[in-house]
Design a protein around this motif. Structure first.
Motif, short mmCIF file in Angstrom:
data_model
loop_
_atom_site.label_atom_id
_atom_site.label_comp_id
_atom_site.label_asym_id
_atom_site.label_seq_id
_atom_site.Cartn_x
_atom_site.Cartn_y
_atom_site.Cartn_z
N UNK A 110 0.83 -1.21 0.00
CA UNK A 110 0.00 0.00 0.00
C UNK A 110 0.86 1.26 0.00
N UNK A 111 0.32 2.32 -0.58
CA UNK A 111 0.93 3.65 -0.55
C UNK A 111 2.32 3.67 -1.18
N UNK A 112 2.49 2.94 -2.27
CA UNK A 112 3.76 2.90 -2.99
C UNK A 112 3.76 3.93 -4.10
N UNK A 113 4.92 4.56 -4.31
CA UNK A 113 5.06 5.57 -5.36
C UNK A 113 6.22 5.21 -6.29
N UNK A 114 5.95 5.21 -7.59
CA UNK A 114 6.99 4.99 -8.59
C UNK A 114 7.09 6.22 -9.47
N UNK A 115 8.31 6.57 -9.84
CA UNK A 115 8.51 7.64 -10.82
C UNK A 115 8.77 7.02 -12.20
N UNK A 116 8.87 7.89 -13.20
CA UNK A 116 8.96 7.40 -14.57
C UNK A 116 10.24 6.59 -14.79
N UNK A 117 10.14 5.62 -15.69
CA UNK A 117 11.30 4.82 -16.05
C UNK A 117 11.62 3.68 -15.09
N UNK A 118 10.77 3.42 -14.12
CA UNK A 118 11.04 2.36 -13.15
C UNK A 118 10.71 1.00 -13.75
N UNK A 119 11.54 0.01 -13.45
CA UNK A 119 11.29 -1.36 -13.88
C UNK A 119 11.29 -2.29 -12.67
N UNK A 120 10.22 -3.04 -12.51
CA UNK A 120 10.17 -4.12 -11.53
C UNK A 120 10.24 -5.41 -12.34
N UNK A 121 11.46 -5.85 -12.63
CA UNK A 121 11.66 -6.92 -13.61
C UNK A 121 12.15 -8.22 -13.01
N UNK A 122 12.24 -9.23 -13.86
CA UNK A 122 12.70 -10.55 -13.46
C UNK A 122 14.09 -10.84 -13.96
N UNK A 123 14.70 -11.89 -13.41
CA UNK A 123 16.04 -12.29 -13.81
C UNK A 123 16.10 -13.76 -14.20
N UNK A 124 14.95 -14.37 -14.44
CA UNK A 124 14.93 -15.77 -14.84
C UNK A 124 13.75 -16.02 -15.76
N UNK A 125 13.84 -17.10 -16.54
CA UNK A 125 12.73 -17.50 -17.41
C UNK A 125 11.86 -18.58 -16.77
N UNK A 126 12.20 -18.98 -15.57
CA UNK A 126 11.42 -20.02 -14.90
C UNK A 126 10.03 -19.49 -14.54
N UNK A 127 9.02 -20.36 -14.65
CA UNK A 127 7.66 -19.98 -14.31
C UNK A 127 7.46 -20.07 -12.80
N UNK A 128 8.02 -19.13 -12.11
CA UNK A 128 7.94 -19.10 -10.65
C UNK A 128 7.98 -17.64 -10.23
N UNK A 129 8.07 -17.41 -8.94
CA UNK A 129 8.20 -16.06 -8.44
C UNK A 129 9.52 -15.48 -8.94
N UNK A 130 9.50 -14.47 -9.78
CA UNK A 130 10.71 -13.95 -10.41
C UNK A 130 10.76 -12.42 -10.41
N UNK A 131 9.78 -11.78 -9.80
CA UNK A 131 9.74 -10.32 -9.76
C UNK A 131 9.74 -9.83 -8.30
N UNK A 132 10.03 -8.57 -8.08
CA UNK A 132 10.21 -8.07 -6.72
C UNK A 132 8.91 -8.01 -5.91
N UNK A 133 9.09 -7.98 -4.60
CA UNK A 133 8.01 -7.72 -3.65
C UNK A 133 8.33 -6.43 -2.92
N UNK A 134 7.41 -5.47 -2.97
CA UNK A 134 7.60 -4.17 -2.34
C UNK A 134 6.67 -4.06 -1.13
N UNK A 135 7.21 -3.59 -0.02
CA UNK A 135 6.41 -3.37 1.17
C UNK A 135 5.57 -2.10 1.06
N UNK A 136 5.04 -1.65 2.16
CA UNK A 136 4.23 -0.44 2.20
C UNK A 136 5.11 0.81 2.22
#
Length: 259
Positions: A110-136
């Protein structure tokens, strides 16, 4: 389908409440916002979030293709690419809304702010949890990249153009490539809205290191001058002539520029 079912009033109400919260939070984080009409008509970041609320519900209802088409329309309209599978909390704000990418397995609090050009990306091709988790209350500066199945704790700030590839504890500030923790507040950020927008007020470790090197060079040069024999110095008739002209001392003088 659940989303369009006449018996799903609670789901529709929840969607409406999320939309209202997404629009209302803009006024707390963008001083340029002047009215609800302006935000609804001219803020692509808000458009992207509102459309994602719909596409995510379609995705959960197993209408995968429809969800992807909705997300694709949102990307075409706003230049923000959010996978419909991404989980996003309440009062999410994308400032300027340009070139932001959020992957399928990303989880945003909750209450997360992103500015332009931000990437929350992955580093693997596996079909699993591969992207970041952001807290509040997380804030990520312009151009930053958060990559992999890592976790950013509550109240974390990420400096502009940083690349974060490791977990970050709560209440920390991260900058650099790769991202390094340069400040840890130790306590939750005290703010009436629970958000710290002063992401530009961060230490400069590179500048500090350069200043230390300059100071060290000044000290080394000052010490070297003690070994340099001035041209005007005359050792003729000195009682320590035998010592001065010993082989080891002559080599030291020559190395220091003396005679």
């Amino acid at each position: 389908m659940m989303f369009f079912s006449p018996h799903s009033s609670s789901v529709k109400q929840s969607l409406w409440q999320d939309w209202r919260a997404d629009v209302a939070c803009v006024f707390a984080r963008d001083p340029a916002a002047r009215g609800v009409s302006e935000v609804l008509l001219a803020y692509p970041g808000v458009h992207a979030v509102l459309l994602h609320r719909v596409s995510h519900r379609l995705w959960l209802a197993d209408w995968k293709l429809t969800a992807r088409l909705t997300a694709a329309f949102g990307r075409w309209l706003t230049n923000v690419d959010i996978h419909p599978g991404a989980t996003i909390g309440k009062r999410f704000f994308i400032d300027h809304g340009a070139c932001v990418v959020i992957g399928e397995t990303a989880e945003i609090g909750n209450d997360v702010t992103l500015y332009h050009g931000v990437t929350l990306g992955g580093t693997t091709w596996n079909k699993a949890k591969r992207h970041p988790t952001l807290g509040n209350n997380v804030l990520i500066g312009a151009g930053a990249k958060v990559l992999g199945a890592i976790t950013l704790g509550d109240n974390v700030r990420v400096g502009a153009n940083s690349v974060v590839v490791k977990d970050v504890p709560a209440c920390c500030t991260v900058i650099g490539i790769p991202g390094r923790i340069i400040q840890q507040k130790g306590t939750k950020i005290q703010n009436s809205h629970g958000i710290d927008l002063d992401h530009h007020l961060v230490p400069d470790p590179m500048g500090r290191a350069i200043n230390c090197l300059i100071e060290r060079l000044d000290k080394l040069e000052a010490n070297q001058e003690k070994f340099v024999v001035m041209e005007s110095e005359n050792c003729d008739g000195c009682e320590a002539d035998a010592v001065c002209h010993s082989e080891g001392t002559v080599m030291l003088k020559q190395a220091a520029g003396g005679r």
